[in-house]
Motif scaffolding. Structure first.
Motif, PDB file in Angstrom:
ATOM      1  N   PHE A   1     -15.118   1.335  -4.232  1.00  0.00           N
ATOM      2  CA  PHE A   1     -14.440   1.346  -2.943  1.00  0.00           C
ATOM      3  C   PHE A   1     -14.970   2.503  -2.110  1.00  0.00           C
ATOM      4  O   PHE A   1     -15.758   3.328  -2.593  1.00  0.00           O
ATOM      5  CB  PHE A   1     -12.924   1.461  -3.132  1.00  0.00           C
TER       6      PHE A   1
ATOM      7  N   THR B   1       0.805  -1.221   0.000  1.00  0.00           N
ATOM      8  CA  THR B   1       0.000   0.000   0.000  1.00  0.00           C
ATOM      9  C   THR B   1       0.835   1.267   0.000  1.00  0.00           C
ATOM     10  O   THR B   1       0.314   2.356  -0.246  1.00  0.00           O
ATOM     11  CB  THR B   1      -0.938   0.033   1.211  1.00  0.00           C
TER      12      THR B   1
ATOM     13  N   THR C   1      -4.881  -1.254  -9.033  1.00  0.00           N
ATOM     14  CA  THR C   1      -4.956  -1.213  -7.577  1.00  0.00           C
ATOM     15  C   THR C   1      -5.039   0.247  -7.142  1.00  0.00           C
ATOM     16  O   THR C   1      -4.329   1.103  -7.671  1.00  0.00           O
ATOM     17  CB  THR C   1      -3.730  -1.872  -6.937  1.00  0.00           C
TER      18      THR C   1
ATOM     19  N   VAL D   1      -6.002   9.547  -4.255  1.00  0.00           N
ATOM     20  CA  VAL D   1      -6.122   8.114  -4.525  1.00  0.00           C
ATOM     21  C   VAL D   1      -5.017   7.719  -5.499  1.00  0.00           C
ATOM     22  O   VAL D   1      -5.009   8.170  -6.648  1.00  0.00           O
ATOM     23  CB  VAL D   1      -7.512   7.771  -5.102  1.00  0.00           C
TER      24      VAL D   1
ATOM     25  N   ALA E   1      -5.148   2.966  -3.672  1.00  0.00           N
ATOM     26  CA  ALA E   1      -4.764   3.067  -2.266  1.00  0.00           C
ATOM     27  C   ALA E   1      -4.852   4.523  -1.835  1.00  0.00           C
ATOM     28  O   ALA E   1      -4.847   5.441  -2.667  1.00  0.00           O
ATOM     29  CB  ALA E   1      -3.359   2.524  -2.053  1.00  0.00           C
TER      30      ALA E   1
ATOM     31  N   THR F   1     -10.471  -2.825  -3.852  1.00  0.00           N
ATOM     32  CA  THR F   1      -9.375  -1.908  -4.165  1.00  0.00           C
ATOM     33  C   THR F   1      -8.480  -2.422  -5.284  1.00  0.00           C
ATOM     34  O   THR F   1      -7.534  -1.739  -5.681  1.00  0.00           O
ATOM     35  CB  THR F   1      -8.518  -1.652  -2.912  1.00  0.00           C
ATOM     36  N   THR F   2      -8.741  -3.607  -5.794  1.00  0.00           N
ATOM     37  CA  THR F   2      -7.969  -4.120  -6.922  1.00  0.00           C
ATOM     38  C   THR F   2      -8.875  -4.968  -7.803  1.00  0.00           C
ATOM     39  O   THR F   2      -9.818  -5.615  -7.309  1.00  0.00           O
ATOM     40  CB  THR F   2      -6.762  -4.952  -6.445  1.00  0.00           C
TER      41      THR F   2
ATOM     42  N   LEU G   1      -8.164   2.612   1.999  1.00  0.00           N
ATOM     43  CA  LEU G   1      -9.459   2.499   1.335  1.00  0.00           C
ATOM     44  C   LEU G   1     -10.035   1.134   1.620  1.00  0.00           C
ATOM     45  O   LEU G   1      -9.308   0.143   1.767  1.00  0.00           O
ATOM     46  CB  LEU G   1      -9.307   2.685  -0.172  1.00  0.00           C
TER      47      LEU G   1
END
Length: 498
Positions: free
Chosen positions: A347, A225, A312, A297, A314, A327-328, A323
């Motif tokens: 998300f 992350t 992805t 983001v 984060a 997220t992916t 988040l």
């Protein structure tokens, strides 16, 4: 023919020409009035019954008509709140008591006391407030219109709920996924272990992933992350194992600086296999939480096969407040380089709203990496300006440059505009002869468009009015001569009695 008929004809003619002079005078004095529509006097004869040997003089009647349906010239101004209609339709305005009227006078300014947009005659511009669930106007009613007031939009923030991320991912990019290298178990380890996997990782960056499988167990994934060293990554993986989100491995760093995952299964010889995916491209998008705090983001993209990328996201502002949600995800492309649905990442923004990132505009073509992104929402900011679009949308423009749709201005008309009833203030109200309201939005259903920073002038032509004035003066003089002659003849007749 009676002398009284002559007198009656003279008076009738003088009255008619007097009416004509009145409309000419009104036109001339309003030749510079915004949106004024020219008045004219139309004459019609009134014939009385006559016999073959006796003519009974009639009279003339007059009727005032207005060219309300005629377009006036449009002149541009320096005020963005000046509005002109090009084409069919009228602005809907209201007086202080709330009664609705129609007008073409669009010289609006913000009233300092109420915050409403009012024109030079004091009438308030009406519109539909956006965001209230109003899908559209009633076709034959003004129900739902409210004063266009911008003061309620001052200093407000809105959380981001949706955004777009689109562009091209290069087809020629190298595949970023590499399989880990299996290593022999340490025969002296207690308890004994059977296998490990070594990943070619050095310093890690946000968005990179480590996927592994212990024996025949499920695939487990650890997503980086924020940027960190391999030692820090190993510590994070061990912490995740302790927390129970990962299992079956112990992370360490090899003497050559590679990440090593070793099986911790004490009961049987278990191998560890896996892959490491590095980041191919990265970008970022700014969004806002509910109170307007900006959050960056971070977006990373990795090419994992000829037709697949992974994306992805984060929290780039505060990695300790991640988040949540999805997220992916994988982005799959067909043979033509077009994305295969679904392509929406959902998300949650910390302290904000659920957010949907639409990536349906992504392609994978033989070009460069070229992406753009946008999102709604805004930070706390005061309204500094008002902007009007040709379709009637009124935007509140904030100090940070954000534009928010606040109102949409309708246009209204009637089947016979020239039969509208003019009222003081250059406004009109419908009559039985004009027909009822027909309401719609600009640039739809035959209605015209709205030009900002412009005004519609009067449709009066001074040359025409001066000509009409001379004609009316000449006719008035001639009719006065008829009356004068009739009066003299009547005097002669009365003298015959003496």
């Amino acid at each position: 023919m009676s002398l009284y008929g002559v007198l009656r004809s003279g008076v009738s003619g003088m009255n008619a020409q007097s009416n004509k002079l009145g409309t000419v005078a009104e036109n001339i004095q309003n030749s510079s009035t915004t949106g004024y529509k020219r008045a004219s006097t139309e004459f019609s004869s009134l014939i009385l019954p006559s016999s073959e040997g006796n003519y009974n003089s009639g009279s003339v009647t007059s009727r005032v008509r207005y060219t309300i349906g005629d377009q006036g010239p449009i002149a541009y101004t320096s005020s963005g709140s000046d509005l002109a209609i090009s084409g069919n339709g009228f602005f809907v305005v209201s007086d202080p008591s709330g009664s609705p009227y129609l007008t073409r006078a669009g010289n609006f300014v913000v009233d300092g006391r109420s915050g409403n947009l009012v024109n030079a005659a004091g009438f308030t511009l009406m519109g539909y407030k956006l965001g209230t669930g109003m899908a559209g106007p009633s076709l034959n009613s003004l129900d739902g219109v409210v004063p266009v007031n911008m003061s309620s939009f001052a200093m407000q923030a809105s959380g981001s709920t949706q955004g777009t991320f689109k562009g091209n991912l290069p087809y020629s990019a190298s595949i970023a996924t590499a399989a880990g290298t299996s290593t022999a178990a340490d025969p002296l380890a207690v308890p004994p272990v059977s296998g490990a996997v070594r990943f070619p990782a050095t310093n890690m960056t946000q968005g990179e992933t480590v996927k592994f499988r212990v024996g025949g167990g499920p695939e487990q994934t650890f997503v980086v992350t924020t940027q960190k060293t391999v030692a820090a990554l190993a510590a994070d993986i061990n912490a995740a194992v302790t927390a129970g989100t990962l299992s079956g491995v112990n992370a360490s760093v090899s003497p050559t600086g590679e990440l090593v995952l070793t099986s911790t299964d004490p009961l049987s010889a278990t191998d560890v296999t896996g892959t490491y995916t590095s980041v191919t491209k990265s970008s970022s998008l700014q969004v806002y939480d509910k109170v307007g705090n900006p959050i960056k983001v971070d977006i990373t993209l990795s090419k994992v096969s000829d037709t697949r990328w992974t994306i992805t996201v984060a929290n780039g502002t505060d990695p300790t407040d991640p988040l949540t949600g999805t997220t992916t995800m994988n982005l799959d492309f067909d043979a033509d380089g077009q994305i295969i649905a679904p392509a929406v990442l959902n998300f949650n923004i910390p302290g904000g709203e659920p957010f949907a990132l639409d990536m349906s505009g992504m392609t994978q073509l033989a070009g460069e990496y070229n992406v753009t992104g946008s999102s709604n929402g805004n930070a706390p900011s005061a309204v500094k300006d008002v902007e009007f679009a040709a379709d009637g949308t009124v935007y509140a423009v904030y100090e940070d440059g954000t534009r928010v749709g606040a109102y949409r201005i309708p246009l209204a008309t009637v089947p016979s505009p020239d039969n509208l009833n003019p009222r003081a203030g250059n406004v009109y109200e419908p009559t039985a002869a004009s027909g009822g309201y027909q309401v719609g939005f600009p640039e739809t259903s035959g209605f015209g468009s709205i030009a900002s920073g412009a005004l519609e002038g009067s449709n009066v032509d001074i040359g025409t009015e001066l000509t009409a004035m001379i004609e009316a003066q000449t006719s008035y003089t001639a009719n006065s001569k008829v009356f004068q002659t009739g009066s003299e003849l009547l005097d002669v007749l009365m003298n015959l009695k003496r």
